[in-house]
Scaffold this motif. Structure first.
Motif, PDB file in Angstrom:
ATOM      1  N   CYS A 100       0.660  -1.296   0.139  1.00 34.75           N
ATOM      2  CA  CYS A 100       0.043  -0.015   0.083  1.00 34.75           C
ATOM      3  C   CYS A 100       0.814   1.302   0.087  1.00 34.75           C
ATOM      4  N   LEU A 101       2.149   1.136   0.168  1.00 32.27           N
ATOM      5  CA  LEU A 101       2.942   2.464   0.050  1.00 32.27           C
ATOM      6  C   LEU A 101       3.216   2.603  -1.437  1.00 32.27           C
ATOM      7  N   ARG A 102       3.079   4.035  -1.606  1.00 33.02           N
ATOM      8  CA  ARG A 102       3.504   4.555  -2.984  1.00 33.02           C
ATOM      9  C   ARG A 102       4.853   4.376  -3.261  1.00 33.02           C
ATOM     10  N   SER A 103       5.267   4.396  -4.589  1.00 32.47           N
ATOM     11  CA  SER A 103       6.667   4.328  -4.943  1.00 32.47           C
ATOM     12  C   SER A 103       7.667   5.063  -4.308  1.00 32.47           C
ATOM     13  N   ASN A 104       7.203   6.291  -3.918  1.00 35.50           N
ATOM     14  CA  ASN A 104       8.262   7.220  -2.968  1.00 35.50           C
ATOM     15  C   ASN A 104       7.717   7.216  -1.436  1.00 35.50           C
ATOM     16  N   GLY A 105       6.822   6.223  -1.049  1.00 36.31           N
ATOM     17  CA  GLY A 105       6.318   6.193   0.343  1.00 36.31           C
ATOM     18  C   GLY A 105       7.298   5.857   1.405  1.00 36.31           C
ATOM     19  N   VAL A 106       7.029   5.988   2.573  1.00 32.14           N
ATOM     20  CA  VAL A 106       7.957   5.545   3.734  1.00 32.14           C
ATOM     21  C   VAL A 106       7.198   5.099   4.721  1.00 32.14           C
ATOM     22  N   PHE A 107       7.791   3.839   5.317  1.00 33.14           N
ATOM     23  CA  PHE A 107       7.067   3.289   6.494  1.00 33.14           C
ATOM     24  C   PHE A 107       8.063   3.413   7.685  1.00 33.14           C
ATOM     25  N   SER A 108       7.306   3.767   8.758  1.00 34.38           N
ATOM     26  CA  SER A 108       7.965   3.823  10.168  1.00 34.38           C
ATOM     27  C   SER A 108       7.115   3.022  11.179  1.00 34.38           C
ATOM     28  N   GLY A 109       7.869   2.199  11.867  1.00 31.24           N
ATOM     29  CA  GLY A 109       7.244   1.381  12.750  1.00 31.24           C
ATOM     30  C   GLY A 109       8.064   1.170  14.030  1.00 31.24           C
ATOM     31  N   GLU A 110       7.423   0.769  15.080  1.00 29.73           N
ATOM     32  CA  GLU A 110       8.138   0.530  16.330  1.00 29.73           C
ATOM     33  C   GLU A 110       7.672  -0.736  16.975  1.00 29.73           C
TER      34      GLU A 110
END
Length: 135
Positions: A100-110
Motif C-alpha cells: 500500500c506504499l506509493r513508490s516514494n512512500g515511507v514506512f515507520s514502525g516501532e
C-alpha cells in the motif's frame, strides 16, 4: 509526533490506530488525509467519539486487519507505533504495508522488545519503499 507535511506526505495510514494515535497524527498534520485502521472495534468506537468531540475532519477510522486482506488505497506514509509486536502474522502484515506504499512512500514502525525486562525497550524502523526489499 511532529508534522510530517514538510516531507510531502499528504496521505497517511496509521496501523493499529487505537484510541488516540490517529487523533495525534491527524492533528499534527491538518492538511493530510489520515486513515486509521484497527481490528479492535471497541478502540475504534472510542476513537470515533474523540474525533467527533474535537471535530477532527481529516481522519477516517476503519475496522481492518493489516495481516488479512491488502488495502486497496495507497499511501505516502505508513506508521505503526506499538502494534507490530501484537500481530501474529507479521510477515503478511509487512507485505500488505509494503503493497500500500506509493513508490516514494515511507514506512515507520516501532517494535517493543518482548524479551526485555524493561517494557519500555523498543526499536524503531524507517524504510523508504525504494530501499525496502522483500524476503
Amino acid at each position: 509526533m511532529n508534522s510530517i507535511l514538510d516531507n510531502g506526505y499528504p496521505d497517511i495510514l496509521v496501523v493499529g490506530v487505537g484510541k488516540l494515535e490517529g487523533i495525534k497524527v491527524a492533528n499534527n498534520n491538518p492538511n493530510s488525509k489520515v486513515v486509521g485502521i484497527d481490528i479492535d472495534q471497541e478502540q475504534l468506537t472510542v476513537a470515533k467519539s474523540i474525533r467527533r468531540k474535537y471535530k477532527v475532519k481529516n481522519l477516517s477510522l476503519v475496522n481492518h486487519d493489516i495481516a488479512g486482506d491488502a488495502l486497496e488505497d495507497s499511501y505516502d506514509y505508513v506508521v505503526a507505533t506499538g502494534v507490530l509486536h501484537n500481530i501474529p502474522d507479521l510477515s503478511t502484515a509487512l507485505s500488505n504495508i509494503q503493497r500500500c506504499l506509493r513508490s516514494n512512500g515511507v514506512f515507520s514502525g516501532e517494535v517493543f522488545d518482548e524479551d526485555s525486562e524493561n517494557s519500555k525497550d523498543q526499536y524503531s524502523v524507517h524504510y523508504s519503499k525504494d530501499l525496502w526489499r522483500s524476503t
